[in-house]
Scaffold this motif. Structure first.
Motif, PDB file in Angstrom:
ATOM      1  N   ALA A 424       0.863  -1.180   0.000  1.00 21.70           N
ATOM      2  CA  ALA A 424       0.000   0.000   0.000  1.00 21.70           C
ATOM      3  C   ALA A 424       0.897   1.227   0.000  1.00 21.70           C
ATOM      4  O   ALA A 424       1.839   1.317   0.795  1.00 21.70           O
ATOM      5  CB  ALA A 424      -0.913  -0.001   1.225  1.00 21.70           C
ATOM      6  N   ASN A 425       0.632   2.133  -0.920  1.00 23.83           N
ATOM      7  CA  ASN A 425       1.459   3.333  -1.063  1.00 23.83           C
ATOM      8  C   ASN A 425       2.931   2.993  -1.256  1.00 23.83           C
ATOM      9  O   ASN A 425       3.821   3.683  -0.739  1.00 23.83           O
ATOM     10  CB  ASN A 425       1.284   4.253   0.154  1.00 23.83           C
ATOM     11  CG  ASN A 425      -0.155   4.673   0.361  1.00 23.83           C
ATOM     12  OD1 ASN A 425      -0.831   5.059  -0.602  1.00 23.83           O
ATOM     13  ND2 ASN A 425      -0.638   4.604   1.589  1.00 23.83           N
ATOM     14  N   GLY A 426       3.176   1.890  -1.979  1.00 22.25           N
ATOM     15  CA  GLY A 426       4.544   1.501  -2.293  1.00 22.25           C
ATOM     16  C   GLY A 426       5.281   0.793  -1.179  1.00 22.25           C
ATOM     17  O   GLY A 426       6.449   0.428  -1.350  1.00 22.25           O
ATOM     18  N   LYS A 427       4.625   0.581  -0.030  1.00 23.47           N
ATOM     19  CA  LYS A 427       5.277  -0.068   1.106  1.00 23.47           C
ATOM     20  C   LYS A 427       4.588  -1.405   1.391  1.00 23.47           C
ATOM     21  O   LYS A 427       3.376  -1.544   1.215  1.00 23.47           O
ATOM     22  CB  LYS A 427       5.180   0.812   2.354  1.00 23.47           C
ATOM     23  CG  LYS A 427       5.843   2.177   2.203  1.00 23.47           C
ATOM     24  CD  LYS A 427       7.354   2.062   2.254  1.00 23.47           C
ATOM     25  CE  LYS A 427       7.995   3.459   2.258  1.00 23.47           C
ATOM     26  NZ  LYS A 427       9.465   3.373   2.334  1.00 23.47           N
ATOM     27  N   PRO A 428       5.358  -2.402   1.876  1.00 17.19           N
ATOM     28  CA  PRO A 428       4.735  -3.676   2.210  1.00 17.19           C
ATOM     29  C   PRO A 428       3.757  -3.538   3.368  1.00 17.19           C
ATOM     30  O   PRO A 428       4.060  -2.868   4.362  1.00 17.19           O
ATOM     31  CB  PRO A 428       5.917  -4.575   2.572  1.00 17.19           C
ATOM     32  CG  PRO A 428       7.065  -3.685   2.816  1.00 17.19           C
ATOM     33  CD  PRO A 428       6.826  -2.426   2.056  1.00 17.19           C
ATOM     34  N   ILE A 429       2.591  -4.155   3.229  1.00 15.46           N
ATOM     35  CA  ILE A 429       1.602  -4.118   4.306  1.00 15.46           C
ATOM     36  C   ILE A 429       2.063  -4.999   5.459  1.00 15.46           C
ATOM     37  O   ILE A 429       1.899  -4.647   6.631  1.00 15.46           O
ATOM     38  CB  ILE A 429       0.230  -4.566   3.768  1.00 15.46           C
ATOM     39  CG1 ILE A 429      -0.305  -3.499   2.791  1.00 15.46           C
ATOM     40  CG2 ILE A 429      -0.769  -4.802   4.901  1.00 15.46           C
ATOM     41  CD1 ILE A 429      -1.544  -3.895   2.043  1.00 15.46           C
ATOM     42  N   VAL A 430       2.630  -6.145   5.125  1.00 21.26           N
ATOM     43  CA  VAL A 430       3.233  -7.016   6.133  1.00 21.26           C
ATOM     44  C   VAL A 430       4.743  -6.942   5.915  1.00 21.26           C
ATOM     45  O   VAL A 430       5.303  -7.660   5.092  1.00 21.26           O
ATOM     46  CB  VAL A 430       2.735  -8.470   6.003  1.00 21.26           C
ATOM     47  CG1 VAL A 430       3.301  -9.330   7.131  1.00 21.26           C
ATOM     48  CG2 VAL A 430       1.209  -8.518   6.029  1.00 21.26           C
ATOM     49  N   ALA A 431       5.390  -6.039   6.643  1.00 20.82           N
ATOM     50  CA  ALA A 431       6.812  -5.750   6.416  1.00 20.82           C
ATOM     51  C   ALA A 431       7.683  -6.783   7.133  1.00 20.82           C
ATOM     52  O   ALA A 431       8.287  -6.497   8.173  1.00 20.82           O
ATOM     53  CB  ALA A 431       7.143  -4.333   6.861  1.00 20.82           C
TER      54      ALA A 431
END
Length: 657
Positions: A424-431
């Motif tokens: 989401a927004n270029g970032k992992p949701i589950v980082a």
């Protein structure tokens, strides 16, 4: 009575039948897919959907639909069905369907008064040619068949709308016509086996067709399609007429019926749960430029590296297709060597750069050894295994680091690097970042597997390498337990310095399902019991426990909403293969009956969603509805692998007696 069958009551109930889909594929990546009632509900649906490499790497909907009309005594009965804006359905031809069944090909039976018409659809395995055969089973007076094609000529991700640019002209070919709406596209050839077919030119745009699955996903859902006219022909009782559509050269019409029969003859009858899954496994096969690929799923997935290596065992070895495995691995090896030698990937396998891909590849080769022999595996893939091992051990991967404690470390804070890859927004949701549990379980398994392979089938010179692997594996086992095993008896999902993810996730199952586990039997049982209590559903393994923070099990709504649920509680069937394998390793023969009961839950899914196959994922809470892609390779593979394991244990039980 055939296995995949629906009666008139089921077919005429649109609340149910409108969302039952079917899929027929070719080796070129082309497909035919719509609902059992013939109403397109996705932009990906179409009777002739083919790659157009001159334009891009996507599939394109060429022939969207074909409406059939039966005419007797001047009365017209249209068998088609389309959904238009505002919950309007027309012409409601589904009410004439008395039966749908799929033995070798999808087959419909229609009854209109005293007329009984049978329709069969087939697809060319290699030439992507659509065949539709109409057989007039019964009629008491002269009957006319009218066929009305709906044309799109668009990318599967886009839409067609009424415009002045479309070329509405046509050219006559033998027993048919050819058309091309836009430059860059191949010509669509539509032919019939009867020379009595007449084409009536009457071009019109049909406006406002609506696809509810796109609306459900939060996308635009309206489209216009061009109908250039219609074919009309008499049909006698007992007569069969074949309609053919293709972007290849026109065929001699007299050959079309025999060509269709030739395509159908070798096909596997879909007469059981197992045979349906084998058929589904074959649908993921894709060949291009002499290379063999596995598509990750339909309708929108391409060939992805991780999916290929996870799915390959169940889609080939578990169903006795060793040569097919070797064919896919020949192509996959090229991608592996291109990557480790820092060359552009020369084959169309995507996401080779993910840090766990080579670990999954080693595990896949390990399965080849289990299904064949260590000697055969060493001879065929020994060098590949050592090269992949050296690449990892030497720290050549830009995001896979071997630390002093023997564990592998990856940075997943800025980029999704595991199979839990929603963003989401270029970032992992589950980082997931740092020491990731399945990465290191796969690493330990790889070390032990290659060690044993070299000791059993390798040369004397390779014994030193085997000893090095043994020492490293011992170090990894100690560090693995110290890092991941917590006081509650399950495994942390990832650890990055002081950051420990205590979420109960299914990735820990991989650590207890592989051939070599760093955990002892008591520890494995504890992990298994936690997963059984918190993650197991009738339709797969939850991606997150309901007791963990952020649990979001319903994969519904707009794209962003679905992205946040994708790996936060939804159930994934492919993980069932690992869960059941782990269960057998812990409970041995006493676990077989339990596993069979678990697998029964998937059999009913063959009659929902896309019939005869398994969708991408399910909601993690009741009613455990199927979601996502209509057919997913890793899921079909996981269930086939589990079925093979059960059969293997059954044979062992019989031998003991």
């Amino acid at each position: 009575m055939s296995y995949l069958q629906f009666d008139k009551t089921q077919m005429t109930n649109l609340q149910d039948s409108l969302f039952k889909e079917f899929l027929i594929t070719s080796r070129s990546g082309a497909y035919c897919s719509t609902t059992l009632v013939g109403c397109n509900i996705r932009k990906y649906h179409g009777l002739l959907v083919v790659p157009v490499p001159e334009l891009d790497e996507e599939n394109h909907v060429i022939l969207s639909a074909l409406d059939e009309t039966i005419i007797q005594h001047g009365a017209e009965f249209n068998l088609g069905l389309h959904k238009y804006q505002g919950e309007n359905y027309s012409p409601k031809g589904h009410k004439y369907i008395t039966k749908f069944e799929w033995v070798k090909v999808p087959t419909w039976t229609y009854r209109i008064g005293g007329v009984v018409l049978k329709k069969e659809i087939s697809y060319g395995v290699h030439d992507s040619r659509l065949y539709i055969r109409y057989t007039l089973v019964e009629a008491h007076s002269p009957t006319t068949l009218r066929l009305r094609p709906f044309l799109a000529f668009r990318n599967v991700h886009e839409w067609t709308h009424a415009n002045g640019s479309a070329d509405k002209s046509y050219k006559l070919i033998e027993n048919g016509i050819k058309m091309c709406l836009y430059k860059g596209y191949p010509e669509l050839n539509m032919q019939l086996t009867t020379d009595k077919a007449e084409f009536h030119y009457d071009p019109n745009w049909y406006m406002g067709l609506e696809y509810p699955k796109e609306r459900e996903r939060g996308y635009n859902s309206l489209e216009d399609l061009l109908v250039p006219g219609y074919f009309e022909m008499p049909i006698k009782t007992g007569e069969s007429i074949v309609f053919s559509a293709s972007v290849k050269e026109p065929e001699e019409p007299s050959k079309l019926s025999a060509m269709m029969d030739k395509e159908i003859a070798p096909r596997l009858p879909l007469d059981s749960f197992y045979h349906c899954l084998v058929h589904a496994a074959h649908q993921f096969k894709f060949q291009k430029d002499g290379e063999s690929y596995l598509l990750a799923g339909y309708h929108w997935f391409k060939s992805r590296a991780r999916d290929t290596f996870i799915g390959l065992t169940g889609l080939t070895l578990a169903i006795g297709e060793t040569e097919e495995f070797e064919s896919y691995m020949t192509t996959a090896q090229k991608a592996i060597y291109d990557y480790i030698n820092k060359r552009p990937i020369s084959v169309q396998i995507y996401e080779m750069d993910k840090p766990d891909v080579l670990l999954w590849a080693i595990r896949t080769v390990q399965n080849y050894a289990l299904y064949t022999s260590s000697k055969q595996c060493y001879e065929k893939y020994g060098s590949l295994l050592k090269d992949m091992l050296d690449f990892i051990w030497s720290g050549k991967h830009p995001n896979l680091f071997l630390h002093e404690n023997g564990l592998l470390y990856s940075n997943g804070k800025e980029e999704a690097i595991t199979w839990m890859n929603s963003v989401a927004n270029g970032k992992p949701i589950v980082a997931r970042s740092g020491y990731i549990v399945e990465f290191n379980a796969l690493w330990y398994n790889a070390l032990k597997f290659i060690e044993e392979l070299l000791l059993e089938a390798g040369t004397e010179e390779e014994k030193d390498l085997a000893n090095r692997l043994h020492r490293m594996a011992e170090k990894v086992a100690i560090s693995f337990k110290n890092t991941f095993l917590n006081e509650y008896g399950y495994l942390l999902d990832y650890v990055d310095g002081n950051m420990m993810d205590w979420s109960v996730r299914p990735n820990q199952l991989i650590a207890i399902a592989l051939e070599y586990s760093p955990l002892n039997i008591k520890e494995r049982k504890t992990v298994l019991d936690v997963c059984t209590k918190e993650l197991v559903t009738p339709k797969g393994i939850r991606s997150l426990s309901p007791k963990s923070g952020g649990y979001n099990p319903m994969y519904i709504g707009k794209q962003t909403q679905r992205d946040y649920a994708y790996h936060q509680g939804t159930a994934w069937p492919w993980l069932t293969g690992f869960y059941l394998n782990a269960y057998l390793k812990v409970y041995k023969m006493s676990g077989v009956n339990y596993i069979e009961r678990q697998l029964i839950g998937f059999e009913e899914e063959l009659f929902y969603h896309c019939v005869g196959t398994i969708p991408e994922l399910f909601d993690g809470n009741p009613r455990f509805s199927g979601r996502g892609a209509i057919s997913f390779a890793m899921n079909v593979s996981g269930i086939l692998t589990a079925l093979h394991l059960v059969e293997k244990f059954r044979i062992m039980e019989e031998e003991d007696y």
